[in-house]
Write a protein that holds these residues in place. Structure first.
Motif, short mmCIF file in Angstrom:
data_model
loop_
_atom_site.label_atom_id
_atom_site.label_comp_id
_atom_site.label_asym_id
_atom_site.label_seq_id
_atom_site.Cartn_x
_atom_site.Cartn_y
_atom_site.Cartn_z
N ILE A 226 0.78 -1.23 0.00
CA ILE A 226 0.00 0.00 0.00
C ILE A 226 0.82 1.29 0.00
CG2 ILE A 226 -2.06 -1.06 1.01
CD1 ILE A 226 -1.15 0.10 3.74
N PHE A 227 2.12 1.21 0.21
CA PHE A 227 2.95 2.43 0.19
C PHE A 227 4.41 2.05 0.04
CE2 PHE A 227 2.88 1.15 4.63
CZ PHE A 227 4.17 1.38 5.07
N SER A 228 5.24 3.07 -0.29
CA SER A 228 6.69 2.91 -0.29
C SER A 228 7.21 3.54 0.99
CB SER A 228 7.31 3.61 -1.50
OG SER A 228 6.89 2.97 -2.69
N LYS A 229 8.22 2.93 1.60
CA LYS A 229 8.75 3.48 2.86
C LYS A 229 9.43 4.82 2.66
CE LYS A 229 9.31 -0.78 5.46
NZ LYS A 229 10.24 -1.61 6.22
N VAL A 230 10.03 5.01 1.48
CA VAL A 230 10.70 6.28 1.18
C VAL A 230 10.69 6.47 -0.34
CG1 VAL A 230 13.03 5.27 1.22
CG2 VAL A 230 12.74 7.70 1.70
N VAL A 231 10.50 7.73 -0.75
CA VAL A 231 10.43 8.06 -2.17
C VAL A 231 11.37 9.24 -2.44
CG1 VAL A 231 8.92 8.88 -4.04
CG2 VAL A 231 8.02 7.28 -2.32
N PHE B 196 11.13 11.75 0.64
CA PHE B 196 9.90 11.77 1.43
C PHE B 196 9.75 10.41 2.11
CE2 PHE B 196 9.52 14.37 -2.31
CZ PHE B 196 8.87 15.52 -1.90
N THR B 197 9.72 10.39 3.42
CA THR B 197 9.45 9.13 4.10
C THR B 197 7.96 8.99 4.33
OG1 THR B 197 9.55 9.89 6.41
CG2 THR B 197 11.65 9.26 5.37
N ALA B 198 7.52 7.75 4.39
CA ALA B 198 6.17 7.47 4.88
C ALA B 198 6.19 7.73 6.38
CB ALA B 198 5.81 6.01 4.59
N GLY B 199 5.05 7.72 7.00
CA GLY B 199 5.01 7.80 8.46
C GLY B 199 5.69 6.57 9.03
N VAL B 200 6.66 6.78 9.91
CA VAL B 200 7.44 5.68 10.49
C VAL B 200 6.95 5.46 11.91
CG1 VAL B 200 9.74 4.87 11.11
CG2 VAL B 200 9.43 6.25 9.04
N THR B 201 6.67 4.20 12.23
CA THR B 201 6.28 3.82 13.58
C THR B 201 7.24 2.75 14.09
OG1 THR B 201 4.74 2.17 12.70
CG2 THR B 201 3.82 4.33 13.25
N ALA B 202 7.22 2.54 15.39
CA ALA B 202 8.10 1.54 16.00
C ALA B 202 7.55 0.14 15.75
CB ALA B 202 8.22 1.80 17.50
N LYS B 203 8.44 -0.80 15.54
CA LYS B 203 8.04 -2.21 15.45
C LYS B 203 7.79 -2.78 16.84
CE LYS B 203 10.11 -3.12 11.04
NZ LYS B 203 11.23 -3.54 10.28
N ASP B 204 8.62 -2.36 17.79
CA ASP B 204 8.48 -2.84 19.17
C ASP B 204 7.52 -1.93 19.92
OD1 ASP B 204 8.66 -3.73 21.77
OD2 ASP B 204 10.83 -3.47 21.94
N GLU C 21 4.37 8.56 15.67
CA GLU C 21 4.63 8.33 14.25
C GLU C 21 5.27 9.58 13.69
OE1 GLU C 21 2.23 7.15 10.12
OE2 GLU C 21 1.27 6.82 12.07
N ILE C 22 6.30 9.41 12.85
CA ILE C 22 7.05 10.55 12.32
C ILE C 22 7.27 10.36 10.83
CG2 ILE C 22 9.20 11.89 12.43
CD1 ILE C 22 9.52 10.94 15.35
N ALA C 23 7.05 11.43 10.05
CA ALA C 23 7.38 11.46 8.62
C ALA C 23 8.24 12.69 8.37
CB ALA C 23 6.11 11.53 7.78
N VAL C 24 9.22 12.56 7.49
CA VAL C 24 10.10 13.68 7.18
C VAL C 24 10.22 13.88 5.67
CG1 VAL C 24 11.46 13.33 9.28
CG2 VAL C 24 12.29 12.38 7.12
N ILE C 25 10.58 15.10 5.31
CA ILE C 25 10.96 15.47 3.95
C ILE C 25 12.37 16.05 4.06
CG2 ILE C 25 10.48 16.90 1.93
CD1 ILE C 25 7.55 17.01 2.95
N ALA C 26 13.28 15.53 3.24
CA ALA C 26 14.68 15.99 3.27
C ALA C 26 15.14 16.33 1.87
CB ALA C 26 15.57 14.92 3.87
#
Length: 115
Positions: free
Chosen positions: A11-16, A23-31, A108-113
């Protein structure tokens, strides 16, 4: 313009990468057993990895959106954020309280660099 999508899921790419930006997708913790600080630390490590994959780093982040499931998690998240940024090269940033997709996720965090 070339667009490169990394680590796509169903449903999405982790980073584009596009037009000199990452552009990162929203990143959440696995743990999800961790508290807000622990989840934020895990998330920022993953953001470091994704940015590195694209040939950039946190010093080139221009915008960040942060979601916390409870506004009380803002300060523990900010404690980790301050340590991670070192107070340098700070991006524009929004931080809002929101119901996240999984109730076990606290941050949850998303960034643009820039590249």
């Amino acid at each position: 313009m070339t667009i490169t999508r990394h680590e796509p899921t169903e449903i999405f790419s982790k980073v584009v990468e596009a037009n000199g930006f990452v552009f990162t997708a929203g990143v959440t913790a696995k743990d999800t057993s961790q508290d807000a600080k622990g989840q934020t630390e895990e998330i920022l490590k993953e953001i470091d990895r994704l940015l590195s994959l694209c040939g950039t780093d946190k010093s080139k982040i221009v915008s960040t959106t942060i979601w916390v499931s409870d506004i009380r998690y803002r300060e523990p998240m900010n404690e980790v954020w301050r340590a991670w940024t070192g107070g340098k090269d700070l991006p524009g940033r929004a931080c809002v309280e929101a119901k996240l997709a999984d109730p076990k996720h606290l941050v949850e965090i998303a960034v643009i660099a820039a590249k």
